[in-house]
Scaffold this active site. Structure first.
Site, PDB file in Angstrom:
ATOM      1  N   ARG A 119     -16.003  25.719  16.558  1.00  0.00           N
ATOM      2  CA  ARG A 119     -16.813  24.717  16.929  1.00  0.00           C
ATOM      3  C   ARG A 119     -16.693  24.092  18.201  1.00  0.00           C
ATOM      4  O   ARG A 119     -15.590  24.496  18.666  1.00  0.00           O
ATOM      5  CB  ARG A 119     -16.949  23.670  15.880  1.00  0.00           C
ATOM      6  N   CYS A 123     -20.286  25.306  26.480  1.00  0.00           N
ATOM      7  CA  CYS A 123     -20.190  24.585  27.981  1.00  0.00           C
ATOM      8  C   CYS A 123     -21.202  23.522  28.094  1.00  0.00           C
ATOM      9  O   CYS A 123     -22.149  23.566  27.977  1.00  0.00           O
ATOM     10  CB  CYS A 123     -20.356  25.567  28.885  1.00  0.00           C
ATOM     11  N   ASN A 157     -20.339  15.722  17.262  1.00  0.00           N
ATOM     12  CA  ASN A 157     -19.273  15.405  16.318  1.00  0.00           C
ATOM     13  C   ASN A 157     -17.833  15.716  17.114  1.00  0.00           C
ATOM     14  O   ASN A 157     -17.737  16.946  17.494  1.00  0.00           O
ATOM     15  CB  ASN A 157     -19.396  16.364  15.253  1.00  0.00           C
ATOM     16  N   GLU A 158     -16.759  14.784  17.506  1.00  0.00           N
ATOM     17  CA  GLU A 158     -15.711  14.835  17.597  1.00  0.00           C
ATOM     18  C   GLU A 158     -15.624  15.997  19.103  1.00  0.00           C
ATOM     19  O   GLU A 158     -15.146  16.836  19.173  1.00  0.00           O
ATOM     20  CB  GLU A 158     -14.658  15.398  16.791  1.00  0.00           C
ATOM     21  N   CYS A 165     -15.785  27.963  33.359  1.00  0.00           N
ATOM     22  CA  CYS A 165     -16.741  28.999  33.820  1.00  0.00           C
ATOM     23  C   CYS A 165     -17.437  28.568  35.213  1.00  0.00           C
ATOM     24  O   CYS A 165     -16.833  27.518  35.759  1.00  0.00           O
ATOM     25  CB  CYS A 165     -17.957  28.975  32.720  1.00  0.00           C
ATOM     26  N   GLU A 314     -14.814   8.885   9.836  1.00  0.00           N
ATOM     27  CA  GLU A 314     -14.448   9.691   8.901  1.00  0.00           C
ATOM     28  C   GLU A 314     -12.904   9.095   8.331  1.00  0.00           C
ATOM     29  O   GLU A 314     -12.036   8.783   9.043  1.00  0.00           O
ATOM     30  CB  GLU A 314     -14.192  11.108   9.493  1.00  0.00           C
ATOM     31  N   TRP A 322      -5.431  20.557   6.558  1.00  0.00           N
ATOM     32  CA  TRP A 322      -5.303  20.999   8.018  1.00  0.00           C
ATOM     33  C   TRP A 322      -3.910  20.667   8.496  1.00  0.00           C
ATOM     34  O   TRP A 322      -3.275  21.095   9.561  1.00  0.00           O
ATOM     35  CB  TRP A 322      -6.246  20.888   9.022  1.00  0.00           C
ATOM     36  N   HIS A 365     -10.602  20.971   1.887  1.00  0.00           N
ATOM     37  CA  HIS A 365     -10.171  19.528   2.118  1.00  0.00           C
ATOM     38  C   HIS A 365     -10.609  18.594   1.180  1.00  0.00           C
ATOM     39  O   HIS A 365     -11.689  18.802   0.542  1.00  0.00           O
ATOM     40  CB  HIS A 365     -10.906  19.475   3.530  1.00  0.00           C
TER      41      HIS A 365
END
Length: 691
Positions: A119, A123, A157-158, A165, A314, A322, A365
């Protein structure tokens, strides 16, 4: 005292309680949605974050959109009194996009383009990616901006990571041209005459690379600033696509704990509410004090970005999958950790995730609903307990935090400190130093804002600036005015070394802080791990410090100019030289701590300093180590959260008999309360009780 803030959403003007929900993973089984709604209501959950990684479910093929499943979810929510933060799905793009538009995939610092996968592998500069996110976000807004269940936008998200590039290289050069104007100015700011690195054409400049340029510190610093600015620009691109369809819907994006890669203060002006994702590793020791300090610092940092209640977007109801060790939350810890967020200013408690995924990387999780699929689990009971508590605490929602103490923490200073070479390349421990000072203030139960050098200093009585290595001339001038106007400033070793371009200040360190601190720093000694020195307080010193304190890692050799010596070094060739000083300037004072000191120095030092300044604490009682008190207030009532991270049961002496326990309704007529292991009390009093 602080006043009450407007609710995050007028649609749901109470504490929000919920989780990330991924119904797109369960389209094959419609019964899951109905069961989930039943369980959400059972756990007193009133909001879900929906659609965060749902791009493939929303647009399985380019231009072919499937909103029916999301229609059904939101309609069923609305029918059952449940609300949604609707996410834009840009955190993970579908496979068809990567195949057709390879430019959307990132290029690493090694100049190799990534394959499809993971994820945030995209770019932010790519016109194709910006076009596709604009189409998706606009369609979501057109369809759902006025849906009765939608309370706000959860953008992506995050955010994190960078891309090297050709598109990003061109964007970086454009950013540099806008900042410096000419190559002459850039070469001077980057000090490229060193090692004959002078640039003669803009096209010669590239981002830092492991197999190329990576030792020009100002270059590295500007790249990190560019990455932050480019990410903020992409966030604004996403937010602009949804905002005008219903300007009343608040917009947020979720941050990560003390994340190094992005300067989150750059986002703040474009957010309606700050949200962040908290995953502390509890139960590493016999007590959880250090983890509590780390987590509290982050809560205070994110509250301070906008100076109002934030969102805990969250957290885990139990374990992650993790972290190095996936330890379960012990009984009581889920309520304690959730209310710690509320104590420091959160108006939500939300989780990742609602229902465990069956497969892939986060299938193990923690979640509210386990693979067992029912409510008869310990974790579901813990979540329900938090839901019950938030209902009892509803009047706390929207209240503020009145901090008179601020800790100065800038992202570019952090980047510069860690990139500098010397005096301890083995580890200069910037973050640990910041937390040492924060911990001492936390132990004294004062409210703390975590601010940047461009924030308003005038509302504070005390500002603490640990290792302010990168100090702009403007920052020095503003801190000087703060002290002259009556403020108290604390600065440590390794401050005022470089300017905003990572160029050393000339004329003596600490550069623009020299007049304010009244000292001149000549050298800094990097100590081996086996070395130790010490601080010996001067007889009759201003703060009444006594005994000796051990020093380690770094020891700066300073000369006093207008400052008074409060303590001297104990050992080595600089024994007897100043190690702790204070300078009077105008109506205020500026302290300088010239060496890194071990506990209990900071606790003793800040205890004396806070007492001298008369700064109020959440509780004036002396609390056992590991027990914290934090207060929120609406100006009429104070809400004092007393939290036990000590690892053992504790008895607390209160500072006033007229309290109400908001979780039990008990009127406390005495002055003693019991706190079990991982216990928490929320005590209400009239604000006048503090006077």
């Amino acid at each position: 005292m602080a006043n009450r803030h407007a609710p995050i959403s007028a649609k749901l003007p109470v504490f929000m309680h919920g989780a990330d929900y991924n119904p797109d993973q369960w389209q094959h089984d419609p019964q899951v949605l109905e069961e989930d709604i039943r369980l959400m209501k059972l756990a007193n959950c009133n909001v879900m974050a929906v659609g965060i990684f749902a791009w493939a479910a929303l647009e399985p093929e380019e231009g072919s959109f499937r909103f029916e499943w999301l229609d059904n979810v939101l309609d069923r929510f609305a029918a059952n009194g449940i609300y949604a933060w609707l996410a834009t799905p840009s955190g993970a793009r579908p496979a068809w996009m990567a195949a057709k538009y390879p430019e959307v995939l990132r290029v690493g610092a090694n100049r190799v383009r990534n394959l499809f996968g993971a994820r945030h592998n995209h770019c932010y500069t790519s016109p194709a990616y910006r076009e596709k996110t604009a189409i998706m976000n606009r369609k979501l807004a057109e369809r759902y901006a006025h849906h009765p269940a939608v309370v706000g936008w959860h953008i992506s998200n995050e955010y994190g990571g960078d891309c090297h590039c050709p598109l990003c290289q061109d964007a970086f050069r454009t950013w540099l041209q806008k900042k410096y104007g000419t190559l002459e100015a850039l070469n001077r700011a980057w000090w490229t005459a060193f090692w004959s690195h002078t640039y003669t054409d803009w096209s010669q400049i590239e981002s830092p690379a492991p197999h190329g340029e990576h030792a020009v510190h100002a270059h590295n610093l500007d790249w990190k600033r560019f990455v932050s600015d480019q990410t903020v620009d992409f966030y604004r691109h996403e937010a602009d696509c949804v905002r005008d369809l219903n300007p009343e819907l608040p917009i947020t994006t979720n941050f990560m704990y003390m994340f190094e890669g992005l300067d989150y203060r750059k986002f703040a002006p474009y957010l309606d509410v700050v949200s962040w994702d908290s995953y502390p590793t509890w139960h590493k020791k016999d007590n959880d004090m250090d983890t509590a300090v780390w987590t509290a610092f982050n809560h205070d940092l994110y509250r301070s970005l906008l100076g109002k209640p934030f969102m805990l977007m969250e957290s885990t109801p139990s374990a992650t999958n993790w972290q190095p060790i996936s330890k379960l939350k012990r009984p009581g810890m889920h309520l304690l950790s959730s209310l710690q967020a509320v104590a420091h200013g959160s108006d939500t408690v939300q989780y990742f995730q609602w229902r465990k995924s069956r497969g892939s990387s986060e299938k193990l999780h923690g979640a509210v609903v386990d693979h067992a699929g029912h409510e008869h689990t310990r974790v579901f009971g813990d979540v329900t307990e938090v839901g019950d508590a938030l209902i009892r605490l509803q009047e706390v929602a929207g209240t503020g935090t009145a901090a008179k103490v601020a800790l100065l923490y800038d992202w570019d200073n952090r980047w510069a400190v860690k990139d500098s070479q010397g005096p301890r390349n083995k580890g200069i421990h910037y973050e640990e130093t910041v937390l040492e000072h924060y911990k001492a203030l936390w132990e004294h139960n004062v409210a703390i804002d975590v601010i940047g050098s461009e924030d308003d200093f005038s509302r504070y009585s005390l500002i603490v600036a640990p290792m302010l290595y990168l100090c702009r001339a403007e920052t020095g001038e503003r801190l000087e005015r703060f002290v002259a106007d009556g403020g108290t400033l604390v600065v440590t070793y390794w401050s005022g070394i470089v300017d905003e371009n990572d160029l050393c200040h000339l004329g003596g360190f600490p550069g623009p802080l020299r007049k304010t601190l009244g000292i001149w720093a000549e050298e800094i000694d990097g100590l081996h791990d086996t070395d130790q020195n010490g601080l010996v307080p001067a007889a009759g010193n201003l703060l009444g410090l006594q005994g000796e304190y051990d020093a380690y890692e770094l020891a700066e050799l300073v000369h006093t100019e207008t400052a008074e010596v409060l303590g001297v070094y104990r050992d080595d060739f600089y024994a007897g030289r100043p190690a702790l000083t204070v300078n009077s300037l105008g109506k205020g004072k500026a302290y300088y701590i010239a060496t890194r000191l071990k506990p209990p120095f900071h606790r003793d030092y800040y205890g004396r300093l806070l007492a001298e300044l008369g700064i109020e604490r959440a509780l004036e009682s002396a609390l056992p180590a590991g027990v914290s008190a934090q207060a929120r207030s609406d100006g009429s009532s104070d809400y004092v959260f007393v939290m036990n991270f000590s690892g053992s049961s504790q008895r607390i002496e209160l500072d006033h008999p007229e309290y109400t326990d908001m979780l039990t309704g008990e009127q406390l007529n005495g002055v003693t309360v019991e706190l079990p292991v991982h216990g928490v009390r929320v005590l209400k009093r009239a604000s006048s009780a503090r006077r």
